[in-house]
Write a protein that holds these residues in place. Structure first.
Motif, short mmCIF file in Angstrom:
data_model
loop_
_atom_site.label_atom_id
_atom_site.label_comp_id
_atom_site.label_asym_id
_atom_site.label_seq_id
_atom_site.Cartn_x
_atom_site.Cartn_y
_atom_site.Cartn_z
N ASP A 15 0.80 -1.23 0.00
CA ASP A 15 0.00 0.00 0.00
C ASP A 15 0.84 1.28 0.00
N ILE A 16 2.15 1.11 0.12
CA ILE A 16 3.01 2.30 0.21
C ILE A 16 3.53 2.70 -1.17
N ASP A 17 3.34 3.97 -1.48
CA ASP A 17 3.78 4.52 -2.76
C ASP A 17 5.26 4.89 -2.68
N ASP A 18 5.57 5.71 -1.69
CA ASP A 18 6.91 6.26 -1.54
C ASP A 18 7.30 6.31 -0.07
N ILE A 19 8.53 5.96 0.22
CA ILE A 19 9.03 6.16 1.58
C ILE A 19 9.65 7.55 1.65
N LEU A 20 9.14 8.38 2.55
CA LEU A 20 9.69 9.74 2.69
C LEU A 20 10.81 9.78 3.72
N VAL A 21 10.63 9.03 4.80
CA VAL A 21 11.67 8.97 5.83
C VAL A 21 11.84 7.52 6.25
N SER A 22 13.06 7.03 6.17
CA SER A 22 13.32 5.61 6.45
C SER A 22 13.42 5.34 7.95
N GLN A 23 13.35 4.06 8.28
CA GLN A 23 13.49 3.62 9.68
C GLN A 23 14.83 4.08 10.26
N GLU A 24 15.88 3.98 9.46
CA GLU A 24 17.22 4.37 9.92
C GLU A 24 17.30 5.88 10.16
N GLU A 25 16.70 6.64 9.26
CA GLU A 25 16.69 8.11 9.43
C GLU A 25 15.92 8.52 10.68
N ILE A 26 14.81 7.83 10.94
CA ILE A 26 14.01 8.13 12.14
C ILE A 26 14.82 7.83 13.39
N ALA A 27 15.46 6.66 13.41
CA ALA A 27 16.24 6.26 14.59
C ALA A 27 17.37 7.26 14.86
N ALA A 28 18.06 7.69 13.81
CA ALA A 28 19.15 8.65 13.97
C ALA A 28 18.63 9.99 14.48
N LYS A 29 17.49 10.38 13.96
CA LYS A 29 16.90 11.67 14.37
C LYS A 29 16.45 11.66 15.82
N ILE A 30 15.85 10.55 16.23
CA ILE A 30 15.40 10.44 17.63
C ILE A 30 16.61 10.55 18.57
N ALA A 31 17.70 9.90 18.20
CA ALA A 31 18.92 9.95 19.02
C ALA A 31 19.44 11.38 19.10
N GLU A 32 19.42 12.07 17.97
CA GLU A 32 19.90 13.46 17.90
C GLU A 32 19.01 14.39 18.75
N LEU A 33 17.69 14.21 18.62
CA LEU A 33 16.76 15.04 19.41
C LEU A 33 16.92 14.76 20.90
#
Ligand code: 5GP
Ligand code: MG
Ligand code: MG
Length: 192
Positions: A15-33
């Motif tokens: 059902d997914i057309d496009d991934i805008l933000v990947s699992q890895e990008e989210i994990a890195a961002k959470i760590a940074e925040l």
């Protein structure tokens, strides 16, 4: 869409057309925040206020990435209107369990679109007398920038498309996808 698109899509989620933000990008961002929050709140205790249900994944991951002591509470609010846009008229479905008076409150949000829900929420919470009141939102859409809400922490600025995953739903589905992406027109039509 060509066969290559189709097979790539099937591997991710049909059902997914496009991934805008990947699992890895989210994990890195959470760590940074989390590192920024830890630095800003050093020596204090934070009351994380999660806005149900979209923020559950951010709450779960952010809270565990923080080193400063935290407690959690949750609110559920509903804006009247359609399922894919916000009207700014907000109703409390579940209020906080405890008083926030004198507490250092950090509101944890999934995504800010019009900013109307958040703007109402902040006014409501401010009237309860917290020592401080800040907001962390993992995603922000372009329209939110024009709204007068002060977002202390923002994960990603994304395009104004409707997205699902990592807590974000369409008709209550797709919240457990580990990434954030757009839906195919077929998937949208199926539950419309
Ligand atoms: P706002 O009041 O800022 O327009 O909307 C805030 C709420 O609408 C968010 O907390 C979220 O629940 C929902 N929302 C806004 N944009 C999206 C989106 O692209 N996808 C999903 N699933 N929900 C969204
Ligand atoms: Mg939300
Ligand atoms: Mg929703």
């Amino acid at each position: 869409s060509n066969p290559t698109d189709e097979s790539a899509r099937a591997r991710i989620h049909p059902d997914i057309d496009d991934i805008l933000v990947s699992q890895e990008e989210i994990a890195a961002k959470i760590a940074e925040l989390a590192a920024r929050v830890d630095a800003d709140y050093a020596g204090r205790e934070i009351l994380l206020v999660g806005v149900l249900k979209g923020a559950v994944m951010v709450m779960a991951d952010l809270s565990r990435a923080l080193s400063v002591p935290i407690t959690m509470d949750f609110m559920a609010v509903s804006s009247y209107g359609s399922t894919t846009s916000s009207s700014g008229v907000v109703r409390i479905l579940k209020d906080l369990d405890r008083s926030i008076e004198g507490r250092d409150v950090l509101v944890v949000e999934d995504i800010i679109d019009s900013g109307l829900t958040l703007s109402w929420l902040l006014k409501n919470l401010r009237s309860r007398g917290p020592a401080s009141l800040e907001v962390l939102a993992l995603f922000r859409k372009p329209e939110a920038i024009t709204v007068d809400v002060d977002l202390r922490y923002v994960g990603f600025d994304i395009p104004s498309a409707f997205v699902v995953g990592y807590g974000l739903d369409y008709a209550e589905h797709y919240r457990t996808l580990p990434f954030v992406g757009t839906l195919t027109p077929e998937a949208i039509a199926r539950r419309a």
